[in-house]
Design a protein around this motif. Structure first.
Motif, PDB file in Angstrom:
ATOM      1  N   SER A 183       0.833  -1.209   0.000  1.00 50.05           N
ATOM      2  CA  SER A 183       0.000   0.000   0.000  1.00 50.05           C
ATOM      3  C   SER A 183       0.867   1.257   0.000  1.00 50.05           C
ATOM      4  O   SER A 183       0.583   2.221  -0.723  1.00 50.05           O
ATOM      5  N   ASP A 184       1.931   1.250   0.808  1.00 50.96           N
ATOM      6  CA  ASP A 184       2.853   2.395   0.829  1.00 50.96           C
ATOM      7  C   ASP A 184       3.505   2.585  -0.535  1.00 50.96           C
ATOM      8  O   ASP A 184       3.634   3.704  -1.025  1.00 50.96           O
ATOM      9  N   GLY A 185       3.922   1.471  -1.142  1.00 47.08           N
ATOM     10  CA  GLY A 185       4.548   1.540  -2.457  1.00 47.08           C
ATOM     11  C   GLY A 185       3.594   2.076  -3.505  1.00 47.08           C
ATOM     12  O   GLY A 185       3.964   2.902  -4.340  1.00 47.08           O
ATOM     13  N   LYS A 186       2.366   1.611  -3.450  1.00 50.02           N
ATOM     14  CA  LYS A 186       1.340   2.085  -4.383  1.00 50.02           C
ATOM     15  C   LYS A 186       1.135   3.589  -4.224  1.00 50.02           C
ATOM     16  O   LYS A 186       1.109   4.337  -5.210  1.00 50.02           O
ATOM     17  N   GLN A 187       1.016   4.050  -2.978  1.00 49.70           N
ATOM     18  CA  GLN A 187       0.796   5.471  -2.721  1.00 49.70           C
ATOM     19  C   GLN A 187       2.000   6.301  -3.137  1.00 49.70           C
ATOM     20  O   GLN A 187       1.850   7.383  -3.720  1.00 49.70           O
ATOM     21  N   HIS A 188       3.181   5.808  -2.857  1.00 48.39           N
ATOM     22  CA  HIS A 188       4.391   6.537  -3.229  1.00 48.39           C
ATOM     23  C   HIS A 188       4.451   6.733  -4.745  1.00 48.39           C
ATOM     24  O   HIS A 188       4.762   7.833  -5.227  1.00 48.39           O
ATOM     25  N   CYS A 189       4.144   5.679  -5.489  1.00 46.26           N
ATOM     26  CA  CYS A 189       4.132   5.790  -6.951  1.00 46.26           C
ATOM     27  C   CYS A 189       3.097   6.804  -7.416  1.00 46.26           C
ATOM     28  O   CYS A 189       3.363   7.609  -8.317  1.00 46.26           O
ATOM     29  N   MET A 190       1.921   6.791  -6.798  1.00 44.59           N
ATOM     30  CA  MET A 190       0.877   7.752  -7.158  1.00 44.59           C
ATOM     31  C   MET A 190       1.323   9.176  -6.841  1.00 44.59           C
ATOM     32  O   MET A 190       1.066  10.104  -7.623  1.00 44.59           O
ATOM     33  N   ASP A 191       1.995   9.355  -5.712  1.00 52.26           N
ATOM     34  CA  ASP A 191       2.505  10.681  -5.345  1.00 52.26           C
ATOM     35  C   ASP A 191       3.486  11.211  -6.379  1.00 52.26           C
ATOM     36  O   ASP A 191       3.628  12.420  -6.555  1.00 52.26           O
ATOM     37  N   LEU A 192       4.189  10.287  -7.052  1.00 49.09           N
ATOM     38  CA  LEU A 192       5.160  10.679  -8.073  1.00 49.09           C
ATOM     39  C   LEU A 192       4.540  10.771  -9.462  1.00 49.09           C
ATOM     40  O   LEU A 192       5.234  10.987 -10.450  1.00 49.09           O
ATOM     41  N   GLY A 193       3.216  10.578  -9.544  1.00 46.29           N
ATOM     42  CA  GLY A 193       2.526  10.700 -10.816  1.00 46.29           C
ATOM     43  C   GLY A 193       2.503   9.425 -11.641  1.00 46.29           C
ATOM     44  O   GLY A 193       2.286   9.476 -12.848  1.00 46.29           O
ATOM     45  N   GLY A 194       2.717   8.302 -11.001  1.00 47.96           N
ATOM     46  CA  GLY A 194       2.719   7.032 -11.720  1.00 47.96           C
ATOM     47  C   GLY A 194       1.934   5.981 -10.967  1.00 47.96           C
ATOM     48  O   GLY A 194       1.010   6.301 -10.219  1.00 47.96           O
ATOM     49  N   HIS A 195       2.307   4.747 -11.156  1.00 51.67           N
ATOM     50  CA  HIS A 195       1.658   3.630 -10.476  1.00 51.67           C
ATOM     51  C   HIS A 195       2.633   2.474 -10.398  1.00 51.67           C
ATOM     52  O   HIS A 195       3.666   2.461 -11.076  1.00 51.67           O
ATOM     53  N   LEU A 196       2.322   1.490  -9.558  1.00 51.03           N
ATOM     54  CA  LEU A 196       3.132   0.284  -9.524  1.00 51.03           C
ATOM     55  C   LEU A 196       3.150  -0.329 -10.916  1.00 51.03           C
ATOM     56  O   LEU A 196       2.145  -0.309 -11.626  1.00 51.03           O
ATOM     57  N   VAL A 197       4.275  -0.865 -11.296  1.00 51.27           N
ATOM     58  CA  VAL A 197       4.446  -1.370 -12.654  1.00 51.27           C
ATOM     59  C   VAL A 197       3.460  -2.493 -12.978  1.00 51.27           C
ATOM     60  O   VAL A 197       3.144  -3.322 -12.132  1.00 51.27           O
ATOM     61  N   ILE A 198       2.955  -2.453 -14.197  1.00 60.16           N
ATOM     62  CA  ILE A 198       2.085  -3.491 -14.741  1.00 60.16           C
ATOM     63  C   ILE A 198       2.895  -4.198 -15.823  1.00 60.16           C
ATOM     64  O   ILE A 198       3.298  -3.574 -16.808  1.00 60.16           O
ATOM     65  N   ILE A 199       3.132  -5.469 -15.613  1.00 58.55           N
ATOM     66  CA  ILE A 199       3.965  -6.248 -16.535  1.00 58.55           C
ATOM     67  C   ILE A 199       3.036  -7.057 -17.431  1.00 58.55           C
ATOM     68  O   ILE A 199       2.520  -8.088 -17.024  1.00 58.55           O
ATOM     69  N   ASP A 200       2.840  -6.573 -18.656  1.00 51.72           N
ATOM     70  CA  ASP A 200       1.911  -7.263 -19.543  1.00 51.72           C
ATOM     71  C   ASP A 200       2.560  -7.746 -20.835  1.00 51.72           C
ATOM     72  O   ASP A 200       1.886  -7.980 -21.829  1.00 51.72           O
TER      73      ASP A 200
END
Length: 140
Positions: free
Chosen positions: A37-54
């Motif tokens: 959850s912290d990682g997800k929020q940190h990424c959002m704070d930086l204008g991104g998101h946790l990586v999606i590997i598709d």
């Protein structure tokens, strides 16, 4: 003061310095530890998101980073989904994974592995990782 007292005082001061250093290092370690959850929020704070590997290409890239971190995949009511809502089509699970250890494992971390693209591990939502999260920048 006799020699024994001086030695005792010196050792006490040295012990106090080591305890303070240990306390400081523990605080630094704890600041580097992040939950999913912290990682997800940190990424959002930086204008991104946790990586999606598709794609395999993205997995090759992520495996080459050689860091441990959260990715944007979660178990939603028994179904693995990416943060964008898409279902997991191709997984790169480490051997024996996902195993839902103790029935409480709903998030995915990528492990550093020099030898295998299959380096995903399901982990506990509140588990702290020392490497943080993999940020994917949004370009929308």
């Amino acid at each position: 003061m006799d020699l024994l007292q001086v030695t005792n005082n010196n050792l006490t001061q040295e012990k106090d310095r080591f305890q303070e250093r240990n306390t400081n290092l523990t605080k630094e370690r704890d600041q580097l530890t992040t939950t999913w959850s912290d990682g997800k929020q940190h990424c959002m704070d930086l204008g991104g998101h946790l990586v999606i590997i598709d794609s395999e290409e993205e997995q090759v890239f992520m495996a080459g980073i050689q860091k441990r971190g959260w990715i944007g995949l979660t178990d939603v009511e028994g179904t693995w989904k990416w943060l964008d809502g898409k279902l997991l089509e191709t997984g790169y699970w480490n051997e024996g994974e996902p195993n839902n250890f103790k029935g409480n494992v709903h998030c995915v971390e990528i492990l550093h592995s020099a030898t295998s693209l299959k380096n995903w591990n399901d982990n506990i939502y509140l588990s702290g990782l020392r490497s943080g999260a993999a940020l994917e920048q949004s370009f929308e």
